[in-house]
Design an enzyme around this catalytic site. Structure first.
Site, PDB file in Angstrom:
ATOM      1  N   ASP A 243       0.865  -1.182   0.000  1.00  0.00           N
ATOM      2  CA  ASP A 243       0.000   0.000   0.000  1.00  0.00           C
ATOM      3  C   ASP A 243       0.901   1.231   0.000  1.00  0.00           C
ATOM      4  O   ASP A 243       1.376   1.669   1.034  1.00  0.00           O
ATOM      5  CB  ASP A 243      -0.904  -0.006   1.231  1.00  0.00           C
ATOM      6  CG  ASP A 243      -1.850   1.191   1.284  1.00  0.00           C
ATOM      7  OD1 ASP A 243      -1.694   2.148   0.482  1.00  0.00           O
ATOM      8  OD2 ASP A 243      -2.752   1.189   2.136  1.00  0.00           O
TER       9      ASP A 243
ATOM     10  N   HIS B  11       0.160   8.103   3.940  1.00  0.00           N
ATOM     11  CA  HIS B  11       0.690   7.444   5.129  1.00  0.00           C
ATOM     12  C   HIS B  11       2.122   7.861   5.477  1.00  0.00           C
ATOM     13  O   HIS B  11       2.587   7.562   6.580  1.00  0.00           O
ATOM     14  CB  HIS B  11       0.638   5.924   4.958  1.00  0.00           C
ATOM     15  CG  HIS B  11      -0.748   5.415   4.733  1.00  0.00           C
ATOM     16  ND1 HIS B  11      -1.738   5.491   5.681  1.00  0.00           N
ATOM     17  CD2 HIS B  11      -1.312   4.836   3.646  1.00  0.00           C
ATOM     18  CE1 HIS B  11      -2.849   4.981   5.201  1.00  0.00           C
ATOM     19  NE2 HIS B  11      -2.624   4.581   3.961  1.00  0.00           N
TER      20      HIS B  11
ATOM     21  N   ILE C  21      -1.199   9.511   8.357  1.00  0.00           N
ATOM     22  CA  ILE C  21      -1.938   8.566   9.192  1.00  0.00           C
ATOM     23  C   ILE C  21      -1.373   7.159   9.048  1.00  0.00           C
ATOM     24  O   ILE C  21      -0.782   6.814   8.035  1.00  0.00           O
ATOM     25  CB  ILE C  21      -3.443   8.567   8.851  1.00  0.00           C
ATOM     26  CG1 ILE C  21      -3.678   8.182   7.378  1.00  0.00           C
ATOM     27  CG2 ILE C  21      -4.076   9.901   9.177  1.00  0.00           C
ATOM     28  CD1 ILE C  21      -5.134   8.025   6.992  1.00  0.00           C
TER      29      ILE C  21
ATOM     30  N   GLY D  79      -4.862   1.634   8.137  1.00  0.00           N
ATOM     31  CA  GLY D  79      -5.916   1.014   8.936  1.00  0.00           C
ATOM     32  C   GLY D  79      -5.629  -0.447   9.231  1.00  0.00           C
ATOM     33  O   GLY D  79      -5.808  -0.917  10.361  1.00  0.00           O
TER      34      GLY D  79
END
Length: 176
Positions: free
Chosen positions: A56, A61, A78, A81
């Protein structure tokens, strides 16, 4: 074999009246004080390493300028998830190991939750656990554990309404 189910929530989205309503997860904790709490620190390098391991490569991120352009507070990247969920799963298995679950990830039968906020590299992720009396788990000899993940020191709930079903270890049924 694994089965993946997912749902989406889009803030402010107005659906057609004829569109079926989505089922909501309604899990009530028997007590607000968790039976067990496990805490793991998330090193600042975690998102960089996770993007390589997972494939990913979304720059939100790792790149503050991309995070800022996406409207994230302070341009702060961030945490993925699924990385957050992976750390919660690690905490679940570690916390239930002394209770007879063996800490063996192969005993994890199902896991569901709702992502409710973002976690950030550099925070501590506190996984809070409660016992559950889910009938299916009791009938199959597994243990259902309710959980949520809180980002510290912010105190923000990042994963909520979690339930993990853990299978029987050789030494017997685990209990929270």
């Amino acid at each position: 074999m694994a089965v993946l189910e997912s749902g989406s929530y889009v803030k402010g989205l107005q659906l057609n009246k004829n569109y079926p309503k989505q089922a909501t997860i309604s899990i009530e904790r028997s007590k607000e004080i968790p039976a067990l709490t496990t805490r793991y620190s998330v090193p600042l390098t975690t998102a960089f390493l996770y993007r390589i391991a997972s494939g990913d490569y979304n720059a939100i991120h790792v790149d503050p300028s991309v995070a800022e352009s996406m409207g994230l507070p302070g341009g702060r990247p961030i945490l993925h998830g699924l990385c957050t969920l992976g750390m919660a799963t690690r905490a679940l298995m570690a916390a239930t190991a002394p209770l007879g679950c063996g800490g063996d990830a192969q005993l994890l039968r199902s896991l569901r939750c709702r992502f409710v906020s973002s976690a950030y590299p550099g925070e501590d992720l506190e996984t809070q656990l409660w016992p559950s009396t889910e009938k299916t788990a009791v009938q199959t000899g597994t243990t259902a554990t309710l959980f949520r993940v809180v980002a510290q020191p912010r105190g923000a709930i990042v994963v909520d309404f979690g339930i993990a079903v853990i299978g029987k270890a050789k030494q017997g049924r685990c209990r929270l």
